[in-house]
Design a protein around this motif. Structure first.
Motif, PDB file in Angstrom:
ATOM      1  N   SER A  94      17.420 -27.834   3.077  1.00 11.99           N
ATOM      2  CA  SER A  94      16.182 -28.341   2.472  1.00 11.99           C
ATOM      3  C   SER A  94      14.985 -28.061   3.374  1.00 11.99           C
ATOM      4  O   SER A  94      13.888 -27.784   2.893  1.00 11.99           O
ATOM      5  CB  SER A  94      16.307 -29.837   2.181  1.00 11.99           C
ATOM      6  OG  SER A  94      16.513 -30.547   3.389  1.00 11.99           O
ATOM      7  N   TYR A  95      15.191 -28.114   4.699  1.00 10.16           N
ATOM      8  CA  TYR A  95      14.097 -27.780   5.620  1.00 10.16           C
ATOM      9  C   TYR A  95      13.673 -26.323   5.449  1.00 10.16           C
ATOM     10  O   TYR A  95      12.482 -26.017   5.421  1.00 10.16           O
ATOM     11  CB  TYR A  95      14.525 -28.021   7.077  1.00 10.16           C
ATOM     12  CG  TYR A  95      13.495 -27.556   8.070  1.00 10.16           C
ATOM     13  CD1 TYR A  95      12.359 -28.308   8.326  1.00 10.16           C
ATOM     14  CD2 TYR A  95      13.647 -26.338   8.731  1.00 10.16           C
ATOM     15  CE1 TYR A  95      11.397 -27.875   9.225  1.00 10.16           C
ATOM     16  CE2 TYR A  95      12.689 -25.895   9.624  1.00 10.16           C
ATOM     17  CZ  TYR A  95      11.565 -26.663   9.873  1.00 10.16           C
ATOM     18  OH  TYR A  95      10.617 -26.227  10.745  1.00 10.16           O
ATOM     19  N   GLY A  96      14.634 -25.431   5.321  1.00  7.93           N
ATOM     20  CA  GLY A  96      14.327 -24.018   5.143  1.00  7.93           C
ATOM     21  C   GLY A  96      13.585 -23.751   3.852  1.00  7.93           C
ATOM     22  O   GLY A  96      12.647 -22.959   3.806  1.00  7.93           O
ATOM     23  N   ARG A  97      14.004 -24.437   2.771  1.00  8.34           N
ATOM     24  CA  ARG A  97      13.309 -24.270   1.493  1.00  8.34           C
ATOM     25  C   ARG A  97      11.885 -24.801   1.569  1.00  8.34           C
ATOM     26  O   ARG A  97      10.953 -24.192   1.049  1.00  8.34           O
ATOM     27  CB  ARG A  97      14.093 -24.958   0.384  1.00  8.34           C
ATOM     28  CG  ARG A  97      15.314 -24.168  -0.050  1.00  8.34           C
ATOM     29  CD  ARG A  97      15.934 -24.745  -1.307  1.00  8.34           C
ATOM     30  NE  ARG A  97      16.542 -26.051  -1.100  1.00  8.34           N
ATOM     31  CZ  ARG A  97      17.777 -26.250  -0.678  1.00  8.34           C
ATOM     32  NH1 ARG A  97      18.550 -25.216  -0.427  1.00  8.34           N
ATOM     33  NH2 ARG A  97      18.264 -27.453  -0.517  1.00  8.34           N
ATOM     34  N   MET A  98      11.705 -25.933   2.243  1.00  7.96           N
ATOM     35  CA  MET A  98      10.353 -26.484   2.383  1.00  7.96           C
ATOM     36  C   MET A  98       9.461 -25.561   3.220  1.00  7.96           C
ATOM     37  O   MET A  98       8.271 -25.411   2.938  1.00  7.96           O
ATOM     38  CB  MET A  98      10.396 -27.886   2.990  1.00  7.96           C
ATOM     39  CG  MET A  98      10.957 -28.934   2.055  1.00  7.96           C
ATOM     40  SD  MET A  98      10.095 -29.005   0.456  1.00  7.96           S
ATOM     41  CE  MET A  98       8.484 -29.511   0.972  1.00  7.96           C
ATOM     42  N   ALA A  99      10.021 -24.950   4.264  1.00  4.43           N
ATOM     43  CA  ALA A  99       9.247 -24.017   5.085  1.00  4.43           C
ATOM     44  C   ALA A  99       8.811 -22.815   4.254  1.00  4.43           C
ATOM     45  O   ALA A  99       7.666 -22.349   4.372  1.00  4.43           O
ATOM     46  CB  ALA A  99      10.057 -23.574   6.294  1.00  4.43           C
ATOM     47  N   ALA A 100       9.699 -22.307   3.403  1.00  9.58           N
ATOM     48  CA  ALA A 100       9.350 -21.175   2.545  1.00  9.58           C
ATOM     49  C   ALA A 100       8.269 -21.575   1.538  1.00  9.58           C
ATOM     50  O   ALA A 100       7.307 -20.826   1.316  1.00  9.58           O
ATOM     51  CB  ALA A 100      10.584 -20.665   1.819  1.00  9.58           C
ATOM     52  N   ILE A 101       8.409 -22.749   0.951  1.00 15.01           N
ATOM     53  CA  ILE A 101       7.405 -23.232   0.001  1.00 15.01           C
ATOM     54  C   ILE A 101       6.055 -23.391   0.696  1.00 15.01           C
ATOM     55  O   ILE A 101       5.010 -23.037   0.141  1.00 15.01           O
ATOM     56  CB  ILE A 101       7.871 -24.554  -0.649  1.00 15.01           C
ATOM     57  CG1 ILE A 101       9.036 -24.286  -1.588  1.00 15.01           C
ATOM     58  CG2 ILE A 101       6.724 -25.253  -1.379  1.00 15.01           C
ATOM     59  CD1 ILE A 101       9.735 -25.538  -2.085  1.00 15.01           C
ATOM     60  N   GLU A 102       6.068 -23.900   1.928  1.00 19.64           N
ATOM     61  CA  GLU A 102       4.816 -24.055   2.677  1.00 19.64           C
ATOM     62  C   GLU A 102       4.148 -22.705   2.914  1.00 19.64           C
ATOM     63  O   GLU A 102       2.932 -22.572   2.739  1.00 19.64           O
ATOM     64  CB  GLU A 102       5.077 -24.743   4.011  1.00 19.64           C
ATOM     65  CG  GLU A 102       3.811 -24.895   4.834  1.00 19.64           C
ATOM     66  CD  GLU A 102       4.060 -25.468   6.221  1.00 19.64           C
ATOM     67  OE1 GLU A 102       3.057 -25.732   6.905  1.00 19.64           O
ATOM     68  OE2 GLU A 102       5.226 -25.638   6.611  1.00 19.64           O
ATOM     69  N   GLN A 103       4.918 -21.705   3.296  1.00 15.24           N
ATOM     70  CA  GLN A 103       4.329 -20.394   3.556  1.00 15.24           C
ATOM     71  C   GLN A 103       3.741 -19.782   2.286  1.00 15.24           C
ATOM     72  O   GLN A 103       2.660 -19.198   2.320  1.00 15.24           O
ATOM     73  CB  GLN A 103       5.374 -19.449   4.173  1.00 15.24           C
ATOM     74  CG  GLN A 103       5.792 -19.837   5.560  1.00 15.24           C
ATOM     75  CD  GLN A 103       4.602 -19.973   6.506  1.00 15.24           C
ATOM     76  OE1 GLN A 103       3.737 -19.105   6.576  1.00 15.24           O
ATOM     77  NE2 GLN A 103       4.542 -21.082   7.217  1.00 15.24           N
ATOM     78  N   PHE A 104       4.443 -19.917   1.169  1.00 13.40           N
ATOM     79  CA  PHE A 104       3.883 -19.428  -0.089  1.00 13.40           C
ATOM     80  C   PHE A 104       2.648 -20.235  -0.479  1.00 13.40           C
ATOM     81  O   PHE A 104       1.702 -19.700  -1.059  1.00 13.40           O
ATOM     82  CB  PHE A 104       4.928 -19.455  -1.203  1.00 13.40           C
ATOM     83  CG  PHE A 104       5.857 -18.276  -1.157  1.00 13.40           C
ATOM     84  CD1 PHE A 104       5.423 -17.013  -1.523  1.00 13.40           C
ATOM     85  CD2 PHE A 104       7.155 -18.435  -0.718  1.00 13.40           C
ATOM     86  CE1 PHE A 104       6.277 -15.929  -1.467  1.00 13.40           C
ATOM     87  CE2 PHE A 104       8.016 -17.354  -0.659  1.00 13.40           C
ATOM     88  CZ  PHE A 104       7.580 -16.095  -1.030  1.00 13.40           C
ATOM     89  N   GLY A 105       2.640 -21.531  -0.157  1.00 18.85           N
ATOM     90  CA  GLY A 105       1.455 -22.351  -0.407  1.00 18.85           C
ATOM     91  C   GLY A 105       0.252 -21.866   0.379  1.00 18.85           C
ATOM     92  O   GLY A 105      -0.865 -21.810  -0.144  1.00 18.85           O
ATOM     93  N   LEU A 107      -0.247 -18.807   1.393  1.00 20.69           N
ATOM     94  CA  LEU A 107      -0.643 -17.527   0.808  1.00 20.69           C
ATOM     95  C   LEU A 107      -1.462 -17.734  -0.462  1.00 20.69           C
ATOM     96  O   LEU A 107      -2.568 -17.198  -0.602  1.00 20.69           O
ATOM     97  CB  LEU A 107       0.599 -16.682   0.503  1.00 20.69           C
ATOM     98  CG  LEU A 107       0.336 -15.374  -0.215  1.00 20.69           C
ATOM     99  CD1 LEU A 107      -0.411 -14.408   0.684  1.00 20.69           C
ATOM    100  CD2 LEU A 107       1.643 -14.772  -0.672  1.00 20.69           C
ATOM    101  N   TRP A 108      -0.931 -18.535  -1.390  1.00 15.24           N
ATOM    102  CA  TRP A 108      -1.637 -18.756  -2.649  1.00 15.24           C
ATOM    103  C   TRP A 108      -2.902 -19.577  -2.444  1.00 15.24           C
ATOM    104  O   TRP A 108      -3.900 -19.381  -3.150  1.00 15.24           O
ATOM    105  CB  TRP A 108      -0.706 -19.396  -3.678  1.00 15.24           C
ATOM    106  CG  TRP A 108       0.274 -18.385  -4.181  1.00 15.24           C
ATOM    107  CD1 TRP A 108       1.610 -18.345  -3.893  1.00 15.24           C
ATOM    108  CD2 TRP A 108       0.008 -17.259  -4.998  1.00 15.24           C
ATOM    109  NE1 TRP A 108       2.182 -17.246  -4.490  1.00 15.24           N
ATOM    110  CE2 TRP A 108       1.221 -16.560  -5.188  1.00 15.24           C
ATOM    111  CE3 TRP A 108      -1.131 -16.750  -5.602  1.00 15.24           C
ATOM    112  CZ2 TRP A 108       1.306 -15.393  -5.943  1.00 15.24           C
ATOM    113  CZ3 TRP A 108      -1.031 -15.578  -6.350  1.00 15.24           C
ATOM    114  CH2 TRP A 108       0.167 -14.926  -6.507  1.00 15.24           C
ATOM    115  N   GLY A 109      -2.878 -20.476  -1.461  1.00 13.10           N
ATOM    116  CA  GLY A 109      -4.092 -21.223  -1.133  1.00 13.10           C
ATOM    117  C   GLY A 109      -5.195 -20.316  -0.624  1.00 13.10           C
ATOM    118  O   GLY A 109      -6.364 -20.474  -0.978  1.00 13.10           O
ATOM    119  N   MET A 110      -4.827 -19.342   0.188  1.00 13.69           N
ATOM    120  CA  MET A 110      -5.836 -18.410   0.690  1.00 13.69           C
ATOM    121  C   MET A 110      -6.398 -17.554  -0.436  1.00 13.69           C
ATOM    122  O   MET A 110      -7.604 -17.326  -0.503  1.00 13.69           O
ATOM    123  CB  MET A 110      -5.265 -17.528   1.790  1.00 13.69           C
ATOM    124  CG  MET A 110      -6.309 -16.611   2.376  1.00 13.69           C
ATOM    125  SD  MET A 110      -5.813 -16.068   3.995  1.00 13.69           S
ATOM    126  CE  MET A 110      -7.242 -15.125   4.457  1.00 13.69           C
TER     127      MET A 110
END
Length: 175
Positions: A94-105, A107-110
């Protein structure tokens, strides 16, 4: 022929993207054309070299198979094999999935902020937010953010006379 296509699909798509950038940039004003052509031609050269490497490797493998030899056994590459995006056991947690979601966040936030606020505000703001998110001191964050803003503004707006479009919000407000 399938081997060529399978191995080089993303490379060909990237090459087509950079060709599109060069063609699209050719019709722009001299100032805007400078940036797009520089990025486009650099991308064409780098991706072109990669495509040539992939085609040579595939040709050599095809010649081995045609001569009756089997290609060399691939070395152990790790949990994902010989791919760019290998998923490790840690990333399946779950930590790994959250880290991936954060990185995509991020990217899309930028991307969203570039559209809403424009380049001159988004790049330094994202730098500052990212530094704070990863625990850097306020002093370093403020200094780096100010330095990035001065570099971006000074290089693109003042030195190259290449003003980027204002953000959508500023256009709505009549800025």
């Amino acid at each position: 022929m399938i081997g060529y296509f399978k191995r080089s699909t993303i490379t060909v798509l990237l090459l087509l993207l950079f060709i599109y950038i060069v063609i699209g940039g050719s019709g722009m004003s001299a100032q805007a054309r400078l940036f797009t052509l520089a990025v486009g031609w650099i991308g064409i050269v780098i991706v072109g070299v990669q495509l040539i490497r992939e085609l040579i490797l595939q040709r050599n493998e095809n010649q081995l198979v045609a001569s009756g030899h089997s290609p060399a056994e691939p070395e152990e590459e790790g949990p994902g094999g010989n791919v760019d995006f290998a998923v490790t056991d840690e990333e399946k947690t779950s930590y790994g999935r959250m880290a991936a979601i954060e990185q995509f966040g991020w990217l899309w936030g930028m991307i969203a902020c570039l559209w809403l606020l424009g380049f001159y505000i988004t790049v330094p703001a994202m730098m500052g937010l990212y530094l704070r998110r990863h625990g850097e001191s306020w002093r370093l964050t403020v200094l780096m953010t100010a330095g990035i803003w001065l570099a971006v503004w000074g290089l693109f707006h003042e030195l190259l006379y290449l003003p980027f479009p204002e953000g959508y919000l500023f256009a709505l407000l009549g800025g």
